[in-house]
Structure formats: structure tokens, C-alpha cells
Design an enzyme around this catalytic site. Structure first.
Site, PDB file in Angstrom:
ATOM      1  N   CYS A 240       9.972  60.760  63.650  1.00  0.00           N
ATOM      2  CA  CYS A 240      11.370  60.947  64.024  1.00  0.00           C
ATOM      3  C   CYS A 240      12.206  60.960  62.756  1.00  0.00           C
ATOM      4  O   CYS A 240      11.726  60.613  61.680  1.00  0.00           O
ATOM      5  CB  CYS A 240      11.834  59.823  64.948  1.00  0.00           C
TER       6      CYS A 240
ATOM      7  N   ARG B  24      11.555  66.864  61.787  1.00  0.00           N
ATOM      8  CA  ARG B  24      10.786  65.649  62.032  1.00  0.00           C
ATOM      9  C   ARG B  24      10.727  65.295  63.519  1.00  0.00           C
ATOM     10  O   ARG B  24       9.974  64.399  63.920  1.00  0.00           O
ATOM     11  CB  ARG B  24      11.387  64.472  61.257  1.00  0.00           C
TER      12      ARG B  24
ATOM     13  N   TRP C  55      10.949  62.660  68.114  1.00  0.00           N
ATOM     14  CA  TRP C  55       9.685  63.254  68.552  1.00  0.00           C
ATOM     15  C   TRP C  55       9.013  62.205  69.421  1.00  0.00           C
ATOM     16  O   TRP C  55       8.641  61.135  68.957  1.00  0.00           O
ATOM     17  CB  TRP C  55       8.818  63.621  67.359  1.00  0.00           C
TER      18      TRP C  55
ATOM     19  N   ASN D 202      11.808  54.903  63.652  1.00  0.00           N
ATOM     20  CA  ASN D 202      10.706  55.846  63.480  1.00  0.00           C
ATOM     21  C   ASN D 202       9.433  55.023  63.358  1.00  0.00           C
ATOM     22  O   ASN D 202       9.353  54.134  62.512  1.00  0.00           O
ATOM     23  CB  ASN D 202      10.907  56.705  62.227  1.00  0.00           C
ATOM     24  N   GLY D 203       8.447  55.305  64.198  1.00  0.00           N
ATOM     25  CA  GLY D 203       7.203  54.556  64.159  1.00  0.00           C
ATOM     26  C   GLY D 203       6.753  54.182  65.558  1.00  0.00           C
ATOM     27  O   GLY D 203       7.191  54.760  66.554  1.00  0.00           O
TER      28      GLY D 203
ATOM     29  N   GLU E 213      -7.443  78.004  58.712  1.00  0.00           N
ATOM     30  CA  GLU E 213      -5.999  77.872  58.522  1.00  0.00           C
ATOM     31  C   GLU E 213      -5.258  78.996  59.240  1.00  0.00           C
ATOM     32  O   GLU E 213      -4.191  78.770  59.838  1.00  0.00           O
ATOM     33  CB  GLU E 213      -5.675  77.875  57.027  1.00  0.00           C
TER      34      GLU E 213
ATOM     35  N   LYS F 196      -2.451  78.362  62.133  1.00  0.00           N
ATOM     36  CA  LYS F 196      -1.079  78.869  62.062  1.00  0.00           C
ATOM     37  C   LYS F 196      -0.720  79.653  63.321  1.00  0.00           C
ATOM     38  O   LYS F 196       0.371  79.513  63.860  1.00  0.00           O
ATOM     39  CB  LYS F 196      -0.903  79.761  60.826  1.00  0.00           C
TER      40      LYS F 196
ATOM     41  N   GLU G  48      -0.255  77.246  66.277  1.00  0.00           N
ATOM     42  CA  GLU G  48       0.881  76.341  66.101  1.00  0.00           C
ATOM     43  C   GLU G  48       2.194  76.969  66.554  1.00  0.00           C
ATOM     44  O   GLU G  48       2.995  76.312  67.221  1.00  0.00           O
ATOM     45  CB  GLU G  48       1.018  75.939  64.623  1.00  0.00           C
TER      46      GLU G  48
ATOM     47  N   HIS H 179     -24.322  82.476  67.402  1.00  0.00           N
ATOM     48  CA  HIS H 179     -24.680  81.167  67.939  1.00  0.00           C
ATOM     49  C   HIS H 179     -23.649  80.667  68.943  1.00  0.00           C
ATOM     50  O   HIS H 179     -23.440  79.459  69.075  1.00  0.00           O
ATOM     51  CB  HIS H 179     -24.844  80.155  66.798  1.00  0.00           C
TER      52      HIS H 179
ATOM     53  N   LYS I 289       6.703  67.655  61.765  1.00  0.00           N
ATOM     54  CA  LYS I 289       6.257  67.974  60.419  1.00  0.00           C
ATOM     55  C   LYS I 289       5.373  66.892  59.814  1.00  0.00           C
ATOM     56  O   LYS I 289       4.317  67.167  59.281  1.00  0.00           O
ATOM     57  CB  LYS I 289       7.493  68.203  59.530  1.00  0.00           C
TER      58      LYS I 289
END
Length: 610
Positions: free
Chosen positions: A2, A27, A74, A99-100, A483, A487, A490, A506, A605
Site C-alpha cells: 500500500c 503501490r 492494495w 502498509n503491511g 518474461e 508481461k 500481467e 513433452h 508494484k
């Protein structure tokens, strides 16, 4: 994950708080709120959704106050809603932003409810203002109340607290979540991130884990939990306002993609200039830290984990060092065998990634090391834990989907590989002059890769209506395929997977049909023929294929096949260059689908909680 901002001074703090929240929104962006103190007591406003919704309400009402705290959320405990949004209050007197995660909140809630406190939210945070309110009722002052309550809190927190009966004061605390102090003239601030404070001050104080801080208009005090004063230096931030604004770009992600040549140039600045450049040119004291290293263990999460995977190929091929790469969130719960002579490299853009920090601390507790940090934030928690830090110098990255942080991490890892190769000069030794020339050329080559922007926009148009995609690569290009898939999922919400191209038969080949686009990374190296064979296996099953390759190396285009040629990627650092078209692909797909590019759903983030 947050965002917190607070301020106390003579001016109306509401515009400062709202501007800070807008800069912290990466955030967390499922709800936002503020509490300000003025002549009329406490005013609290909270809204579900983006900061803009809160801003409209606050400005329409003409809310004012000289002391205030604000928060963008968040969600961890409780769904996104106005009721669960911060600040949380107790007794119409105490307001807290957090935050936490408070791990023992259930026990604390039961205790408070037994004493008659009524909690209105589903959050873990609401227990904190109630506990502080109880301490104030018992005769404590605000700063002492916070320190006393913190002894009861299990978990991680960055806190900012105000008391309506003491309107010229903010108190805060840090344990496991980032918090820093902004120093002004006749005003002082708290924030989760320096980016939130750039418009009001460049003078910052980095709070350490276990610090408690008290702010007034005229000064600040930092103590430990027992109230013993702690000295913290004031530093000048070099973040510019334009670095945290979109400028001419539609999105921060687009801006940060196109900033990569300049960001990588900044990463390289001063590190490869001397004719006899080596480990100490990459980071002060690195040669001593690296002395005696016989193998390497890299810890990371998310995009940083993909950078680590590329580095494993580089380290083993060019420095002759056995290298293991671990997802930090898994590693911390294993019983790993770490042998003497192992260098531990921890990678985190923010330097606050909870699982990476926990894994490093666990290794430290068992006497393992040395620890090298690769991160973008000075005085971050990871920076403080490490013996040596290799800064990526990427500048602020606001978009949730990492772009320039990734390529600058790869650049630092290439620098480290080159210097380690020079140091070892074993069977796999690579002339550092070759590395130097490729590194010098990297910003120019990145400019060339960005010229594929329009080509990738056209490719992205072909993904509209698709629900799945497959990415294939070999060697160090397999992590780049990973990656690329990350992306795309996301920010466009298309399900994407990545596989080593040799593993196609496979399992994943069963998924290939006309509805499954396949992206193949086909650099001009010793595996090119094998990758092209894998490509034909896809085509014969009716899959649409996009090949990223180099001029003249791909197969002829035809039905169901598109070839995108990447100009002049070089050899050693080609994985960095192949990243760029995949970033552009994800970006343009998200734009065409109309998703929120910079703030994708359910993501934040900086992952500062487990």
C-alpha cells in the site's frame, strides 16, 4: 504493498496528500482515503477505486487541514471497499494508515471486542487505532502509545498516526515495510516512497527497521522501541519531478520502455571506462566481497527471477562458476544445502521484496555469505542487509509491469559476469574487451530494437480475441520467453505460458491449434536450426507463429507465419535486446484490449508482504 503519505505544517496539506497518493498509486489502487486535522477536528474521507474518485469528493467539499495522513490500498484483509479503506479510526480521535500485515490481528480483535471496542472493517489494521486509543485513555502521549502498541504487533508494518486532540503531530513506525521522512522548512512529511515527496522536498531521511518517528512542523525525532534517540542522516534525493510524470507518453509503461536506452547508459556510467576495469568498478568493495567465491546462489521473485535465470547461463558459460537460481518464496521454506565459498546474490527492484529479504536473513542467520544485492533503491532494506550492493540506476519505475528495471538488472548481471570472468580466467574465461564493446553498444542497440514498435503493434492486433499464447526459447532466451509470457498475462490478462523449445513435444504441443498463437525466439546462435525445427512442429499443427529473429535468419513468411527481424542484437547481450519486442507486444495488446496498463487488476508494484 500500500502507499502512505503524511504531512504536518502551516499550509493546507490536502493538495500535498492527494498529489502524493497519485504518485503512490502504483503501490495499490483498489481504494484510497485521508484524514486531516484542522480547527474543526478530524475529517476523514474514503472511497473505493482510484485516487481520482477520492480527489473529486475532497475537492468538492473543500476539505482542509494542516496535519494529515493518506493511504492508497492494495487489499490483503477484506475486500476493496470504502469500509475497508484506510485511514482507520478509533473513538473519533485516533486515525492510522498502515502498509503491511498484522499476523496476530485475530487475537487482538477478540481482546478489543471483549473490552467493548466495535470494529467496523474486515482489516487487520483497524486493531491498531483501537490499541492506541486505549493507551491514550490510560494516560500515555501519542508517541509513547505507538511504541507501546508496537510491542503487541506481530508481522510487518509501516504506520502513520494522528490524534485529533494533538493536531500538530504525526507519529510513525517502520518494521518490514518501507517508510521514509521528508524534511521541509516549517513542515515535515512521511511517505512509503521518495516519489511521493518530490514535489515538496528533496531532503529525505531513510528510516531503519525498528525506528519510531515523531513529526511536528518544527522538527522530528527518531527513537527505538524503548524511546532511545537514534541518529539518521538527511540525504538529498536525485529524483526529478519529470521522472515520475508521464510527459508525452500515454502510459508510464510506454514511457519506461522507451527510457531503456538512457537507463542502461546510466547503469553503465563509470563502470567500464578504465582499461583495467574489474569488480571494484562495478561496486565499491566488490573485489574483496567476491574473493574466494567458488559458486553462486541467486535469489529473486517475479521478473527479477527471470533476470537471475539469464545470469545463470552467463555465469556458467563465461565465468565458469556453478550457479543456482531459486524463487525466494520457495527457498525460504526449504532446508537448503549452501556450501562454503558460495556468493549469494539477491535481486529486487525495490529492495523491499518480502520473500527475498526473508531468504537473505535466513541465510545470514546460518552464517552464509557474502551477500550481494542488486536493486534500484539506495538505503532500502536489501541494500542494508547486503555486504555489497550493485545499483541498477534505473530511476523511478512507476508502471506495475517491470520494464527498465529488468533490462538494467540484466545489464548489472552482465557487468558482474564479465568482471567475474576476468577474475577467474578459468577454462570458460571470456576476454573482457569483448564484453566492454558489447556493453558500450547496448544503449544504441536498444534504440534500434525500439524501432520495432509499429511492427509489434501490428502483431498485437492479431492477439485480439485470443485467450492463450505460448512462448518458446532456448538457452538464455528461455528466461526471456518466460518474461514475455509474464508481461502479456500481467497487463492484457491473456493466459500465456513459456517453455524451453526443446520441451515442446513433452506436453505443450498438445495445446497447439489455430487458436494458440506461438511466439518463438530464434536468435542466430548454435541452437538456431533446432529452434526452427521446433517451429515447424508448431506450423504442421495449424498454429499461428511469430518468429523473433535476426535479418536473414528466419524462415520465409507464409500463411500462419510472421517473422519480426531484430536489428543488430549482438551476441553476448542478445537476450537483453530480445526483451524489447516482447515488452512492446504486451503493451500494445493491453492498449488494444483497453485494460489498465499501468495498474493491472490484483497486482501491485512492490510486494512487501508474504
Amino acid at each position: 504493498m500500500c502507499g502512505i503519505i503524511g504531512g504536518v505544517g502551516e499550509r493546507n496539506m490536502v493538495p500535498v496528500l492527494l498529489e502524493g497518493l497519485s504518485r503512490l498509486e502504483y503501490r495499490g489502487y483498489d481504494s484510497a482515503g485521508l484524514a486531516v486535522l484542522g480547527s474543526g477536528g478530524m475529517i476523514r474521507r474514503r472511497r473505493e477505486g482510484k485516487v481520482s474518485a477520492l480527489e473529486e469528493e475532497v475537492e468538492a467539499e473543500g476539505v482542509r487541514g494542516h496535519t494529515g495522513i493518506a493511504h492508497t490500498r492494495w487489499a490483503t484483509h477484506g475486500s476493496p471497499s470504502a469500509e475497508n479503506a484506510h485511514p482507520h479510526v478509533a473513538g473519533e480521535r485516533v486515525a492510522v494508515v498502515h502498509n503491511g500485515i498484522i499476523e496476530n490481528h485475530g487475537e487482538l480483535r477478540a481482546e478489543l471486542e471483549a473490552e467493548g471496542y466495535v470494529l467496523h472493517s474486515q482489516t487487520d489494521t483497524e486493531t491498531i487505532p483501537c490499541l492506541i486509543h486505549r493507551e491514550l485513555a490510560r494516560g500515555s502521549d501519542l508517541f509513547g502509545a505507538l511504541r507501546g502498541v508496537a510491542r503487541r504487533l506481530q508481522g510487518a508494518y509501516a504506520l502513520a498516526v494522528v490524534d485529533a486532540e494533538d493536531p500538530g503531530r504525526i507519529v510513525g513506525a517502520r518494521k518490514g515495510s518501507p517508510l521514509l521522512l521528508g524534511v521541509g522548512v516549517g513542515e515535515h512529511f512521511l511517505a512509503s516512497d521518495a516519489a511521493a515527496l518530490v514535489p515538496v522536498t528533496q531532503e529525505l531521511v531513510d528510516l531503519a527497521d525498528g525506528d519510531f518517528v515523531e513529526l511536528t512542523r518544527d522538527g522530528f525525532t527518531v527513537t527505538d522501541m524503548d524511546g532511545h534517540p537514534q541518529h539518521r542522516e538527511v540525504r538529498t534525493s536525485h529524483i526529478r519531478v519529470d521522472q515520475v510524470e508521464r510527459g508525452q507518453y500515454r502510459h508510464f509503461m510506454q514511457k519506461e520502455i522507451f527510457e531503456q536506452p538512457a537507463a542502461v547508459a546510466e547503469t553503465l556510467e563509470g563502470r567500464i571506462e578504465r582499461p583495467d576495469w574489474g569488480l571494484d568498478d562495478i561496486a565499491d568493495g566488490l573485489a574483496e566481497t567476491w574473493s574466494g567465491v567458488e559458486e553462486v546462489l541467486i535469489l529473486a521473485c517475479g521478473t527479477s527471477y527471470h533476470a537471475a535465470q539469464v545470469a545463470r547461463y552467463w555465469m556458467e558459460a563465461h565465468a565458469g562458476l556453478p550457479t543456482a537460481v531459486e524463487v525466494a518464496s520457495e527457498f525460504r521454506y526449504r532446508d537448503p544445502v549452501v556450501r562454503p565459498g558460495t556468493a549469494i546474490i539477491a535481486i529486487s527492484q525495490s529492495g523491499e521484496t518480502a520473500d527475498t529479504l526473508a531468504a537473505v536473513r535466513e541465510l545470514r542467520a546460518h552464517g552464509h555469505g557474502p551477500v550481494l544485492a542488486i536493486c534500484n533503491v539506495r538505503e532500502s532494506s536489501l541494500d542494508r542487509e547486503a555486504d555489497t550492493t550493485l545499483y541498477t540506476e534505473a530511476g523511478p519505475e512507476i508502471g506495475v509491469a517491470s520494464t527498465k528495471a529488468f533490462t538494467t538488472q540484466l545489464t548489472v548481471l552482465a557487468l558482474l559476469t564479465a568482471a567475474a570472468s576476468k577474475s577467474s580466467q578459468g577454462a570458460a574465461w571470456q576476454d573482457p574487451g569483448v564484453w566492454r564493446e558489447e556493453l558500450r553498444a547496448l544503449p544504441r542497440r536498444l534504440h534500434g530494437a525500439l524501432e520495432l514498435d509499429e511492427s509489434m503493434r501490428r502483431v498485437a492486433a492479431g492477439l485480439l480475441g485470443r485467450e492463450h499464447a505460448l512462448f518458446l526459447g532456448r538457452g538464455p532466451f528461455y528466461p526471456i520467453a518466460m518474461e514475455g509470457a509474464l508481461k502479456l498475462k500481467e497487463i492484457s490478462y491473456i493466459h500465456a505460458e513459456s517453455y524451453p523449445a526443446g520441451e515442446l513435444k513433452h506436453g505443450p504441443l498438445a495445446l497447439v491449434d489455430e487458436d494458440m498463437p506461438v511466439f518463438v525466439l530464434a536468435p542466430n546462435n548454435q541452437l538456431l536450426d533446432k529452434v526452427l525445427s521446433n517451429l515447424e512442429e508448431v506450423r504442421t499443427r495449424g498454429g499461428d507463429v511469430v518468429v523473433l529473429t535476426e535479418p536473414g535468419q528466419g524462415p520465409p513468411t507464409g500463411e500462419g507465419l510472421e517473422v519480426v527481424e531484430l536489428p543488430d542484437p549482438g551476441a553476448l547481450l542478445a537476450p537483453v535486446l530480445y526483451t524489447i519486442p516482447l515488452q512492446l507486444l504486451a503493451y500494445h495488446t493491453a492498449v488494444l484490449k483497453g485494460t489498465d496498463v499501468d495498474q493491472p487488476r490484483n497486482l501491485a508494484k512492490s510486494v512487501t508482504v508474504e
